[in-house]
Enzyme design. Structure first.
Site, short mmCIF file in Angstrom:
data_model
loop_
_atom_site.label_atom_id
_atom_site.label_comp_id
_atom_site.label_asym_id
_atom_site.label_seq_id
_atom_site.Cartn_x
_atom_site.Cartn_y
_atom_site.Cartn_z
N THR A 34 -18.26 -8.82 18.67
CA THR A 34 -18.02 -7.44 19.07
C THR A 34 -19.26 -6.77 19.66
OG1 THR A 34 -16.36 -7.23 17.32
CG2 THR A 34 -17.20 -5.19 18.28
N LYS A 91 -15.95 -2.74 22.60
CA LYS A 91 -15.49 -1.42 22.18
C LYS A 91 -15.65 -0.42 23.33
CE LYS A 91 -14.57 -2.21 17.76
NZ LYS A 91 -13.25 -1.98 17.17
N ASP A 102 -11.20 -3.14 23.33
CA ASP A 102 -10.65 -2.40 22.19
C ASP A 102 -10.97 -0.93 22.36
OD1 ASP A 102 -9.68 -1.45 19.83
OD2 ASP A 102 -11.04 -2.59 18.53
N GLU A 161 -6.61 -3.88 23.28
CA GLU A 161 -6.23 -3.52 21.92
C GLU A 161 -6.12 -2.01 21.76
OE1 GLU A 161 -7.83 -4.52 17.40
OE2 GLU A 161 -8.79 -5.45 19.13
N ASP A 202 -3.02 -2.28 16.99
CA ASP A 202 -3.89 -2.35 15.81
C ASP A 202 -3.56 -1.19 14.89
OD1 ASP A 202 -5.83 -2.60 13.87
OD2 ASP A 202 -7.53 -2.33 15.21
N LYS A 243 -4.86 -7.14 9.94
CA LYS A 243 -6.08 -6.99 9.14
C LYS A 243 -5.66 -6.89 7.68
CE LYS A 243 -8.78 -4.61 12.71
NZ LYS A 243 -9.37 -3.32 13.15
N ASP A 245 -10.75 -12.47 15.42
CA ASP A 245 -11.86 -11.50 15.48
C ASP A 245 -12.40 -11.32 14.06
OD1 ASP A 245 -13.64 -9.48 16.17
OD2 ASP A 245 -12.12 -7.92 16.00
#
Length: 327
Positions: free
Chosen positions: A125, A150, A175, A201, A224, A246, A296
């Site tokens: 990331t 990100k 993301d 994402e 997500d 997650k 991830d």
């Protein structure tokens, strides 16, 4: 012999600063649950997440509310009724998986499938920053095969261009952490397709993503924040192509397996992701991610200090957990 539950708050420094569209942090604050029974210890870790109304104090309190049932012998199936989905249940559920493995001598991986678990390629990331700084991050990690970037701000087109130019041989996940809007989502998707982005994402806020059912998806879109448990999936079928599982959202490995199986039945691609936590939090997720299209699980790579023993990473490849760590 009766069970004994213990709960601890721990903090692990992040290497530098981790920034997404909702803010920055320099430490990974986690809750660790340990269940002792018959001389064996089972451990699980969770990461309370402010986005879902969780704090270190509220997660610890939720575990304490279930203490009597847990110490009386509650099973993982019982937890699904005793505790809501979220970080607290994740820590307890994963501790029970670990305890079962330690007590029975049967590894958790053996309960999940006949195949030996394999090493996986994880995304790495890059934190949200200005385009030049993000390009520098990408350049420093350009040898990694998969980068998760990100984004989620006013300058995302410049960021996306900067990162793809700096790491031309890496597959890239964007993301947005709910940071795009109906006004810019179509344009951003078009640019992402032009630049060969592999996955996007959660571009829009959960509950405000109806437009995704009406616009083209030139790049697959992954839910997500919009998906926590299996019951969420039916409403997302016309909006998303993939989901990010997650453990902290689903409330443990037991519920995450149910979510995985239901998602596969509905035709979703799978990503298995994480909050920023230690190897103890990643270990069960590595087993869950064995057949995922995207992995991830780089939390420990973002830390200045991990647990010992931890997961073994070689570049972007993570090995299955050792029994000394979990499972």
């Amino acid at each position: 012999m009766s069970r004994v539950l213990s709960v601890a708050a721990e903090s692990f420094p992040i290497a530098g600063t981790f920034t997404i569209s909702r803010g920055s942090k320099t430490e990974a604050d986690v809750i660790t649950c340990t269940i002792a029974e018959s001389g064996r210890l089972g451990r699980g870790e969770c990461v309370p997440y402010k986005r879902y109304g969780e704090t270190m104090e509220s997660v610890r309190a939720a575990i304490e509310l279930a203490r009597r049932a847990i110490e009386a012998g509650a099973s993982r199936a019982d937890l699904l009724e005793l505790m809501p989905a979220g970080a607290a249940r994740n820590a307890v559920d994963c501790a029970l998986w670990d305890l079962e493995a330690k007590t029975s001598g049967i590894p958790a991986a053996a309960k999940l499938g006949p195949a030996e678990p394999r090493s996986l390629e994880t995304a790495y990331t890059l934190s949200l920053a200005e385009p030049e700084a993000m390009a520098a991050q990408a350049r420093a990690n350009a040898a990694r095969p998969l980068l998760k970037v990100k984004i989620g701000g006013d300058n995302d087109i410049a960021r996306i261009r900067a990162v793809t130019q700096a790491a031309p041989n890496s597959r890239i996940i964007l993301d947005a952490n709910e940071g795009w809007t109906e006004a810019n989502v179509a344009g951003n998707l078009a640019l992402a397709a032009e630049l060969g982005i592999a996955l996007i994402e959660q571009p829009l806020p959960a509950g405000a993503d109806e437009i995704l059912a009406r616009i083209p998806h030139p790049v697959p879109i992954c839910a997500d924040e919009s998906v926590h448990v299996a019951a969420d999936l039916d409403a997302l079928r016309d909006r998303y192509d993939a989901i990010n599982i997650k453990l902290d959202k689903a409330g443990g490995l037991t519920a995450a397996l149910e979510l995985r199986d239901r998602a596969r039945a509905l035709g979703f691609q799978l990503m298995v992701g994480c909050m920023v936590g230690t190897s103890l939090a990643m270990a069960p997720a590595v087993l869950l991610a064995q057949d995922a299209e995207f992995v991830d699980l780089d939390g420990p790579l973002l830390l200045a200090r991990d647990r010992q023993p931890g997961l073994a990473y070689e570049g972007s490849v993570v090995a299955p957990p050792s029994p000394e760590l979990w499972g």
